[in-house]
Design a protein around this motif. Sequence first.
Motif, PDB file in Angstrom:
ATOM      1  N   HIS A  84      48.063  -3.513  83.675  1.00 44.04           N
ATOM      2  CA  HIS A  84      49.000  -4.452  83.056  1.00 44.04           C
ATOM      3  C   HIS A  84      49.416  -3.906  81.705  1.00 44.04           C
ATOM      4  CE1 HIS A  84      51.052  -8.145  82.175  1.00 44.04           C
ATOM      5  NE2 HIS A  84      50.584  -8.708  83.285  1.00 44.04           N
ATOM      6  N   ASP A 117      48.727 -13.914  91.957  1.00 43.38           N
ATOM      7  CA  ASP A 117      48.791 -15.357  91.722  1.00 43.38           C
ATOM      8  C   ASP A 117      47.827 -15.785  90.616  1.00 43.38           C
ATOM      9  OD1 ASP A 117      50.752 -15.689  93.647  1.00 43.38           O
ATOM     10  OD2 ASP A 117      49.386 -16.494  95.175  1.00 43.38           O
ATOM     11  N   LYS A 120      48.718 -14.323  86.992  1.00 36.43           N
ATOM     12  CA  LYS A 120      49.787 -15.051  86.308  1.00 36.43           C
ATOM     13  C   LYS A 120      49.322 -16.378  85.712  1.00 36.43           C
ATOM     14  CE  LYS A 120      53.982 -14.985  87.614  1.00 36.43           C
ATOM     15  NZ  LYS A 120      54.938 -14.245  86.831  1.00 36.43           N
ATOM     16  N   THR A 121      48.209 -16.922  86.209  1.00 32.95           N
ATOM     17  CA  THR A 121      47.766 -18.224  85.719  1.00 32.95           C
ATOM     18  C   THR A 121      46.479 -18.168  84.896  1.00 32.95           C
ATOM     19  OG1 THR A 121      46.588 -18.662  87.787  1.00 32.95           O
ATOM     20  CG2 THR A 121      48.860 -19.464  87.629  1.00 32.95           C
ATOM     21  N   ASP A 144      53.735 -21.042  89.816  1.00 35.22           N
ATOM     22  CA  ASP A 144      52.594 -20.126  89.721  1.00 35.22           C
ATOM     23  C   ASP A 144      51.276 -20.896  89.842  1.00 35.22           C
ATOM     24  OD1 ASP A 144      54.234 -17.890  89.411  1.00 35.22           O
ATOM     25  OD2 ASP A 144      54.223 -18.047  87.222  1.00 35.22           O
TER      26      ASP A 144
END
Length: 153
Positions: A84, A117, A120-121, A144
């Motif tokens: 990332h 998923d 992102k949260t 999301d």
Amino acid sequence: MSQQAKVIVQTQDFNVAEEYALLANDISDGAVVNFVGKVRDFNDGSDVTDLTLEHYPGMTESVLNQLAEQAYDRWPLNKVTIIHRVGTMGLGEQIVFIGVTSAHRKAAFAACEFLIDFLKTKAPFWKLEAGSDGDKWVEARDSDEQAAKMWQE
């Protein structure tokens, strides 16, 4: 965790072909699934000119390693790579790479989707989008959150 995931948070871009080659070098794997997220030119009806991602060093890597461990626990995976980027990125630039390998495609696809998923949260990243309307911090999307909840059922 049966394997150690490759987890990197960095400012520089990554090379998808190189990451794929590192993942795809085991003949016992029948599936290699990758996801690459990129900076797009719009969000929620507004134009975007660039994106700045901030993170909490140390904590971010720890959360990403925990997500990889959860994926290893849920599916028969061989390798997991999460890269990332942070800092300021322009339109079309790569933000995130997720790659997983498994003997079978269903496990590889499911694990890759699970990882993005939850990334992102759950991962401590903060997004600042620049556009013609000025700079704005991006809130977590309900979609999301719903995608992540699907994995908890």
